[in-house]
Design an enzyme around this catalytic site. Sequence first.
Site, PDB file in Angstrom:
ATOM      1  N   GLY A 145      -0.940  -7.516  -2.227  1.00 55.20           N
ATOM      2  CA  GLY A 145       0.296  -7.823  -1.530  1.00 55.20           C
ATOM      3  C   GLY A 145       1.030  -6.549  -1.128  1.00 55.20           C
ATOM      4  CB  SER A 191      -5.254  -4.553  -1.151  1.00 54.73           C
ATOM      5  OG  SER A 191      -4.512  -4.315   0.016  1.00 54.73           O
ATOM      6  CD1 TRP A 192       0.670  -4.786  -5.076  1.00 55.14           C
ATOM      7  CD2 TRP A 192       1.333  -2.899  -4.072  1.00 55.14           C
ATOM      8  NE1 TRP A 192       1.759  -4.304  -5.773  1.00 55.14           N
ATOM      9  CE2 TRP A 192       2.179  -3.146  -5.177  1.00 55.14           C
ATOM     10  CE3 TRP A 192       1.551  -1.763  -3.291  1.00 55.14           C
ATOM     11  CZ2 TRP A 192       3.241  -2.297  -5.514  1.00 55.14           C
ATOM     12  CZ3 TRP A 192       2.607  -0.915  -3.621  1.00 55.14           C
ATOM     13  CH2 TRP A 192       3.440  -1.188  -4.716  1.00 55.14           C
ATOM     14  CG  ASP A 200     -10.303  -2.113   4.447  1.00 56.10           C
ATOM     15  OD1 ASP A 200      -9.396  -2.575   5.155  1.00 56.10           O
ATOM     16  OD2 ASP A 200     -10.277  -2.115   3.198  1.00 56.10           O
ATOM     17  CG  HIS A 250      -8.524  -5.179   3.138  1.00 56.33           C
ATOM     18  ND1 HIS A 250      -8.480  -3.980   2.453  1.00 56.33           N
ATOM     19  CD2 HIS A 250      -7.495  -5.934   2.639  1.00 56.33           C
ATOM     20  CE1 HIS A 250      -7.484  -3.994   1.590  1.00 56.33           C
ATOM     21  NE2 HIS A 250      -6.872  -5.172   1.669  1.00 56.33           N
TER      22      HIS A 250
END
Length: 314
Positions: free
Chosen positions: A43, A112-113, A267, A295
């Site tokens: 996120g 990711s985050w 990505d 991604h």
Amino acid sequence: MDELYPPIPVRADGMLDVGDGHRIYCQEAGNPRGKPVVVLHGGPGSGTAPMTRRHFDPEAYRIILFDQRGAGRSTPNAGESLSANTLWHLVSDMELLRERLNIERWLLFGGSWGSTLALAYAETHPSRVSEMVLRGIFTVRQRELDWLYRGGAANLFPAEWDAFLEPLDERQQEDPLAGYAELLHSPDRAVRERAAIAWSVWEGATVALLPQQSFVNQYANPQFALTFARLAVHYFQQGAWLEEGQLIRDAGRLAGIPGVLVQGRYDAVCPPITAYQLHRAWPGSTLKLTESAGHAVTDPGILAALREATDGFR
């Protein structure tokens, strides 16, 4: 999906009071005497998902998940309040959770985050980390934010970029992050929801190597989108409260912690240059570049690489 372990139930769950008026939702699955692993969702704002329990051998791992401040079932939701919600609050929450569960060291798993939070935690508390498995590396540098939110990825997704800009007026389009911050704090709920959906759908449209309507539909859900967009803009406008380049600059603190970086070659959300630069700065890390992936965790080769890493660290 053959690379995932079969679905497993939650063994225990509950709320943890972390202070500042926040309570985070936590859950545990797998072997209570197994190797501890904590899953850090993306996120910011996406929340935990049942599939993430399936990256680990349930006989070997004690699997811990939690919804970060403002996300999922944690309270207050980001749609209600963004107070006391920074990267360093999340790092402190992880330490409190580790202590509450009587865990000496744990493996960090995030994409990711989630990779951002994992790196921030590990560089702050390296003695508490046994290994790391990270995917789609993101370190919140200005160049990474500019790529996704100031026109870089627009070269690959021009129509989707036009849709991303559509809620913004001419002035706001000069700095989409600031423009979306204005809209997402509008007193008009309809304005907030429209902006949140446009923000979220941009990521849903760019996340997979090949277009998948299911991602767009998921990100377009108004309830999900408002949390996802408000938290993302809140964090990214502040550079996640990091000094520019801090997580790669301080990667030497990870020396002695084995790590696997799983990165899609194509990505478009978090381009591979970040994973490559982190790998070069992190002694003992392994970079696994999957040649047919973007991604999304379900892109070809990603799940297999993640399972190989978690099986290897059993």
